[in-house]
Each structure stands twice: as C-alpha cells, then as structure tokens.
Scaffold this motif. Structure first.
Motif, PDB file in Angstrom:
ATOM      1  N   UNK A 223      22.275  32.145  60.316  1.00 24.77           N
ATOM      2  CA  UNK A 223      23.176  31.719  61.399  1.00 24.77           C
ATOM      3  C   UNK A 223      24.623  31.635  60.928  1.00 24.77           C
ATOM      4  N   UNK A 224      24.829  31.327  59.643  1.00 24.84           N
ATOM      5  CA  UNK A 224      26.212  31.207  59.146  1.00 24.84           C
ATOM      6  C   UNK A 224      26.927  32.547  59.144  1.00 24.84           C
ATOM      7  N   UNK A 225      26.175  33.636  59.132  1.00 22.41           N
ATOM      8  CA  UNK A 225      26.805  34.960  59.147  1.00 22.41           C
ATOM      9  C   UNK A 225      27.585  35.178  60.436  1.00 22.41           C
ATOM     10  N   UNK A 226      27.244  34.399  61.453  1.00 24.70           N
ATOM     11  CA  UNK A 226      27.958  34.475  62.736  1.00 24.70           C
ATOM     12  C   UNK A 226      28.851  33.243  62.941  1.00 24.70           C
ATOM     13  N   UNK A 227      29.132  32.556  61.827  1.00 31.58           N
ATOM     14  CA  UNK A 227      30.032  31.382  61.866  1.00 31.58           C
ATOM     15  C   UNK A 227      29.539  30.274  62.792  1.00 31.58           C
ATOM     16  N   UNK A 228      28.237  30.036  62.768  1.00 31.45           N
ATOM     17  CA  UNK A 228      27.668  28.942  63.562  1.00 31.45           C
ATOM     18  C   UNK A 228      28.022  27.616  62.881  1.00 31.45           C
ATOM     19  N   UNK A 229      28.802  26.780  63.574  1.00 29.29           N
ATOM     20  CA  UNK A 229      29.325  25.547  62.961  1.00 29.29           C
ATOM     21  C   UNK A 229      28.215  24.623  62.480  1.00 29.29           C
ATOM     22  N   UNK A 230      27.177  24.448  63.284  1.00 29.40           N
ATOM     23  CA  UNK A 230      26.081  23.556  62.901  1.00 29.40           C
ATOM     24  C   UNK A 230      25.349  24.051  61.672  1.00 29.40           C
ATOM     25  N   UNK A 231      25.154  25.362  61.588  1.00 30.50           N
ATOM     26  CA  UNK A 231      24.477  25.940  60.420  1.00 30.50           C
ATOM     27  C   UNK A 231      25.338  25.796  59.164  1.00 30.50           C
ATOM     28  N   UNK A 232      26.639  26.045  59.295  1.00 27.07           N
ATOM     29  CA  UNK A 232      27.542  25.865  58.156  1.00 27.07           C
ATOM     30  C   UNK A 232      27.488  24.430  57.643  1.00 27.07           C
ATOM     31  N   UNK A 233      27.478  23.486  58.563  1.00 27.51           N
ATOM     32  CA  UNK A 233      27.394  22.071  58.173  1.00 27.51           C
ATOM     33  C   UNK A 233      26.100  21.795  57.416  1.00 27.51           C
ATOM     34  N   UNK A 234      24.990  22.295  57.936  1.00 25.98           N
ATOM     35  CA  UNK A 234      23.697  21.997  57.306  1.00 25.98           C
ATOM     36  C   UNK A 234      23.563  22.637  55.929  1.00 25.98           C
ATOM     37  N   UNK A 235      24.093  23.838  55.768  1.00 21.66           N
ATOM     38  CA  UNK A 235      24.051  24.450  54.432  1.00 21.66           C
ATOM     39  C   UNK A 235      24.865  23.598  53.460  1.00 21.66           C
ATOM     40  N   UNK A 236      26.043  23.157  53.909  1.00 18.10           N
ATOM     41  CA  UNK A 236      26.843  22.270  53.063  1.00 18.10           C
ATOM     42  C   UNK A 236      26.090  21.010  52.701  1.00 18.10           C
TER      43      UNK A 236
END
Length: 570
Positions: A223-236
């Motif tokens: 999902x982060x490949x499409x700059x999904x904010x929630x996914x970026x947060x969870x990976x962090x």
C-alpha cells in the motif's frame, strides 16, 4: 383471576410514576404533552380509575391552540403553568411519530432515549452533524456520508445505506469514522473489491490486530507504493516498536515523515515523540511541538495530551500550567484517559488552578473509569488518605487492585502495603509479598526493598537490598549499611557499610546521614560525626536519633574525657 398489568408513565430522566401524587411530584410538562399525544396519558388514567381526569384529557382533542392545550393539562392536574414552559407541541408530536416508527424496527431503549440524534433523512443528518454529536443513528434510508467530518460513528437502524463519494477505498480508521449495521452503496462496494492500496492496507490491519506482524508488513508495504498514509504510518510503527522486525528508528522516522506529508495525524504525533525523546533523531523540542500541533490538525487526540505534557513540564516552551490544562481538557474530551489523570494531578497540586481535592478525585475517577492505571492508583490513594472523599480503606483497596491488575507498579506496591498492614483487607504477608514481587518484576525499587525487609533469610535480604540499591533506592542502601555493620549474611565490613551509608545520604536520606555519623562516632571522629547528624536534623527536624546523637557529639567535643553518661546537652 389474573391481575391487570398497569404500566407506569415515564417522566423526565426516565422516572416512572404510578400514582397521581408521583405524577405531580415529578411533573414534566413536556413529558405530559408527549404522553397525551401518544395516548398513554389517557390509558394510564383509565387503568387507575381516574375516570373523570381521563375524560377531561380526552376532551382536549377539541383544543387546537398549543399554549391553550398545555394550560388545560396543567389545570386538569392542578399544576401551575409557567409561561417560560411553553412547549413546542408540534415538535413533541414529531418526536412521538419518530419513536413509533423506530419501535417497528428495534426495542433498544438506548435508541429511544437518543431519538434526537436519529437521522431520518439527509437534512436531519446535516443538522445532527452541525450539533457536534459523535454518535449518529441512521434510520431506514440512504445517506451521503461527508468524509471531511472526522471522528464520527454511524449506526444503522433498519436498512440504512451509506453513500461514500470516493474513487479509492477510504481509510476510515485514519479519519476516525466507524460504521455499524449499515451497507455501502453498490459503486463503493465495487471499489472495495478492486485491487487498491486501501485493500492491501485493510488486509494489513487485520494481520496487525492479530499480531501477525510479518504478514502485516508485507501488506502495508504494497500500500505504501501508492503513498497510502495509514500504511506509511503502520510501517513506521512496526520499525519503531520492533514488531516482528529488528528495531530501526531511522526507517521508522522515514516512514513517519512520509506519512506526515500525506496528513497522517498519528504519524505526526509519533514523529514528534521521537524528536522529544531524542530516539533515532537528534532531540529537538521545538520540532516536537511543531509536529504535535500538526498532529492535532490531523485529528490526533493523543497529540493534544502530549502537547499538554510539554506545557506541564516546560519542554520546548515556557512552563505554563494553564496551557497544559487547556490541552489536557481537549484531550480528555476526546477520551484520552491519561490526560484525565494529569488534570487530576494539576488540581491536586494546585498547579494553574486552586488546589481542589474534590476536583482531583473527580478527574482521577474519570481517568480510572476510562482505563488509566495511574488514575486508578491515585484514586485509591485519595480514598486511603481521605482527600476529596470520605476515607475508606475498602475503596482504596478496590482501586489499588484495579490499578495493579492493569499493570501499574505503584498500585501493586500500595496493594501489597494494604495486605501487609491489614488495611481494608485481612492481613496477609503472603499476599503482600505476591504483589511486591509483581512490582519488583517490573523494576520497582521500593518493592524490592520491602521484599528484603520481609525476607526470612539474610541471603534473600541481601539479594533484594542490592537490587533495590542498584536502582537508586536510598532505604535499601541504608539497610545494606546494617547488613555489613552487623555481618548479617556477609562478612562484617565497616568500609562497605560507610560506602552505602554515604550513598543513601547523598539521596537526602536522613537515616543514611545518621548511619554515616554513627560510623564516624565509632571511629571517635566526633567533629565529622556531628556534621552528619546536623545534616540529618536539617533534612528531618523530627529525627530524634539525629538530635540526640548530635548532642552527644557536642558534649564529647567540649568534654573529651566525658564517659558518655549523664544529662545530654540541649
């Protein structure tokens, strides 16, 4: 013969009345009008053989004027009519219509009591949203859901359909929007079924909640490949907390930063924490405050509480208890339990407000009931000491136990103390030791020292005192002094005893200072001994040992040949 069931009449605040006197004592014109309009008032009167009154009520059908109707109802029941009580009869009638419609679909009293936040059409939904309600019921219709209005819960009654105007799957969790018992429109359902970043994100969330972090990370990264904010947060977050991966603060900060660029309030809050604590990033309080404010703009209630902490502690800003209170209260309005506890502390200590134990108890209770373990412990302490509430060891034990079971080490210690001393519970050293050990397992030095004091062998004493002393507990250091002075479980060693006595004294422990003085007394260094006794008296003026020994030193210094007997110098 079966007895006829006579249902009570409901007045304001849910009060049920069964007699005419009870009706008058709990008079609510609005509720009486409501019960008149739905026919229950006449039925209630007839069931109780108030026949004449029932006939007068039935005759009111001829009255067309709303105010006249209300005056007549007051006259019939011999109650004064106040002009300011004038009720909107049409609104009451509409409310009754809605209640009757709802009863066709549900028997839930909670919904009936909240009929004013049940939307029957889009216009009513708009009115309820404008009023600021966080929970909204949607009744048997199709409703367009505004995604710009965050932190709302929509509950369907009957067949409630929600129109979601989006070309992609919406991250409802990030928006703080919840749905219950509703269906989405067909167009949006098809979007959910397609391959989209949000689909991978939602799958990741399921794995994350199940603590299957490896699978969650795979989904989130897609999902982060499409700059999904929630996914970026969870990976962090996964890299930040080392959930199924090796901890990597650098990567955590990178993902949080990218999520912040897409307006993730949660990511902004966590990145602010990293700047505040200097974890993975150079400590920067001003940057932390900037990010907390950005997180607040992104809807993070936790950030409100964190910003309150910054003002409370004077981190990155000038200490300002009034500002701290402001932000804590905003966080409390959002349900952040720890901010409720902090508000309690401000009232307890009189920081930014007049000290008020009753208000402190009020906020500790709110925090405790919302699940904050610190607040549970603090509420227990208020009961134990009778501050802001009537003193009650039983209530103290209740809240200490709740806090202890929620993992609070201080509550474990306090519960252990209550068992040790038989306060509010039957005395039991076994139970006391059990709770002290739980606290000690979590690293609590005070509990370690108590375990040493309750130990039945010198080896156990020594073990616990050393553990507690290594964590900076000055009482444990004092206890080690006597272990080495008396040779209890160790070889006598006056120099090691002096080492621990001075360590204890350096932490402002009066008993440690007396112990240092005692050792110098045995070495006949009365000048040095007197200085330590004087320090102990300064720290604890009530310490009679320090005072007595100080006087003996003065006598020795002034009378070197004194044998230690006779009246002490005062």
């Amino acid at each position: 013969m079966m007895k006829k069931i006579k249902l009570p009449l409901e007045m304001a605040d849910g009060v049920k009345v069964r007699t005419l006197d009870e009706l008058k004592d709990n008079w609510s014109l609005e509720k009486v009008v409501e019960n008149y309009l739905n026919g229950r008032l006449a039925t209630w009167l007839n069931d109780r053989y108030y026949t004449e009154l029932a006939e007068q009520v039935s005759a009111l059908a001829e009255v067309q004027d709303n105010t006249a109707l209300q005056k007549e109802l007051c006259r019939i029941f011999d109650v004064d009519f106040e002009d300011e009580e004038d009720i909107d009869v049409d609104a009451v009638s509409e409310r009754n219509r809605k209640l009757e419609a709802l009863r066709q679909y549900t028997a839930d009293d909670t919904i009936f009591k909240n009929v004013d936040i049940v939307a029957f059409d889009q216009e009513e939904l708009g009115d309820i949203l404008d009023s600021g309600e966080n929970i909204i019921y949607l009744f048997n219709n199709t409703f367009s859901i505004p995604l710009s209005v965050k932190n709302k819960k929509y509950i369907g009654i009957g067949k409630a359909e929600c129109l979601i105007h989006s070309k992609d799957v919406v991250d409802f969790a990030e928006l703080g929007i919840e749905f219950e018992n509703v269906v989405f429109d067909e167009k949006y359902r098809k979007i959910e079924e397609e391959e989209s970043p949000s689909k991978f994100y939602n799958e990741g969330c399921k794995y994350f909640e199940a603590k299957q972090y490896k699978e969650a990370l795979e989904c989130f990264k897609k999902a982060t490949s499409k700059n999904h904010a929630g996914a970026l947060f969870h990976v962090g977050k996964i890299y930040d907390l080392a959930l199924g991966v090796e901890q990597d603060y650098r990567l955590a900060a990178e993902y949080y930063s990218k999520a912040v660029s897409f307006n993730s309030g949660k990511a902004a809050n966590n990145l602010a924490n990293m700047y505040r604590d200097g974890v993975g990033l150079e400590k920067d309080m001003k940057k932390a405050i900037e990010l907390y404010k950005k997180a607040i703009d992104g809807g993070s209630y936790v950030a409100l509480a964190n910003l309150g902490d910054m003002y409370n502690l004077g981190q990155g800003v000038e200490q300002n208890y009034e500002e701290a209170m402001k932000w804590y209260k905003k966080a409390a309005d959002g349900g952040i339990a720890w901010s409720m506890n902090e508000i309690g502390d401000l009232y307890y200590n009189g920081n930014g407000v007049d000290a008020n134990y009753t208000e402190a108890v009020n906020w500790y209770r709110k925090g405790a009931e919302a699940g904050n373990a610190n607040a549970m412990n603090n509420l227990g302490w208020m009961y134990q000491n009778g501050k802001g509430v009537e003193q009650s060891d039983t209530e103290a034990v209740k809240w200490y136990r709740k806090g202890a079971e929620a993992g609070n080490a201080n509550a474990m210690c306090n519960l252990g103390w209550m068992y040790e001393n038989g306060q509010g519970v039957e005395q039991s050293n076994t139970e006391a030791v059990k709770w002290y050990k739980k606290a000690a397992d979590g690293g609590n030095a005070w509990a370690m020292n108590r375990l040493g004091e309750l130990s039945s062998s010198y080896s156990e004493e020594l073990k616990w005192y050393n553990l507690a002393a290594d964590k900076g507990n000055s009482d444990a250091m004092f206890n080690l002094v006597w272990m080495y002075r008396m040779g209890n479980g160790v070889d006598k060693d006056i120099n090691t005893a002096l080492y621990w006595a001075k360590k204890s004294a350096s932490l402002n422990n009066a008993r440690g200072m007396v112990a240092v003085g005692d050792i110098y007394w045995t070495w006949k260094d009365y000048n040095e001994a007197s200085q330590w006794y004087k320090k102990a008296m300064d720290v604890d003026p009530s310490n009679s040992e320090a005072k007595g020994r100080y006087n003996r030193c003065i006598i020795r210094i002034q009378n070197p040949d004194w044998d230690g007997n006779g009246v002490l110098f005062h």
